[in-house]
Enzyme design. Sequence first.
Site: not given
Lengths: 69, 69, 69, 69, 69, 69
Positions: F1-3
């Site tokens: 779930m990287p940003y």
Amino acid sequence: MPYVNVKVTREGVTADQKAEIIAGVTDLLVRVLDKDPAATFVVIDEVEVGDWGVGGLPVHEYRRRKQAT
Amino acid sequence: MPYVNVKVTREGVTADQKAEIIAGVTDLLVRVLDKDPAATFVVIDEVEVGDWGVGGLPVHEYRRRKQAT
Amino acid sequence: MPYVNVKVTREGVTADQKAEIIAGVTDLLVRVLDKDPAATFVVIDEVEVGDWGVGGLPVHEYRRRKQAT
Amino acid sequence: MPYVNVKVTREGVTADQKAEIIAGVTDLLVRVLDKDPAATFVVIDEVEVGDWGVGGLPVHEYRRRKQAT
Amino acid sequence: MPYVNVKVTREGVTADQKAEIIAGVTDLLVRVLDKDPAATFVVIDEVEVGDWGVGGLPVHEYRRRKQAT
Amino acid sequence: MPYVNVKVTREGVTADQKAEIIAGVTDLLVRVLDKDPAATFVVIDEVEVGDWGVGGLPVHEYRRRKQAT
């Protein structure tokens, strides 16, 4: 209504130094842009040296190689 | 595909309160902008009170002076 | 003293919708964390669809392929 | 003079993996945009799973429900 | 290796004022933390007044109501 | 779930280059951290050269002086 985020590596920044940065940034925005200090937020993030990269390397490794040259 | 970053001072925010903030922000973006909740990220940052400045002072000092007046 | 940053793709968000998001996020932080609304900042960033990536593709391309399947 | 911020959940990312991310992002910007690596900063933030929300839930709860279905 | 992000409302900030902010923040970090100016980035974001909320209202509306009281 | 947020100066970055950055960063996080690409957001911000400071100067002025020496 400024919001300022200051990111520095975590390397022993003291509470006094943080207070000096908060005061200095706020004074600057009051002086240059006539901002209201009560509506000026300054948030300081200290980042672990292993989490900060420059030159394609974590900071500590980057410095080590630079000193070695 | 929203990304929301919530920064608050670290003062005993509980896991339940965080879950409530995540749910509330997501519901809001679904309702107002018809966003897909599964593509809505909410990241909460708790910031130490000594790292947050307002009125040119760290938050705890700012509050202390305000109460003193 | 919260600071909230909301990033959404730029796809015709109206001034009324922005006002609703600002009101909703602020109310949430007042209700859940008892924050002072006058010290709660909400900053909305609209990001061009070509500048937002998901699934390894710019959003518009990502959607186009999803619909094609 | 790029600045890149990578946010991931804190789930045992190793120092080697961080170094690989720093190297990979920097190489990419050098290759695609001809940037100077010495003027390219990459900052990695690890976010606690309880502080990251998706689908209106904290990540761990979101995953738990997904697996249950 | 600091990175500083300054967010202000877009209300006619001039190029000279921006240069003054960049110089002032950099000098501050050099003086207080002995940072290398060549490795200090300052990024200024001007935010439309309709995209900045305070007191649960967009800034322009917030100011209008405050003046009306 | 990287940003991931990529900030670069606005100097003619093309749509193809942006797509390449989005693909490259996503592939990197899939490869190194086994992330799900569909849950990986990459947001690119182009910053006007007058809004980016280094060495205490706006970028264009910084480069001009460097070339002059």
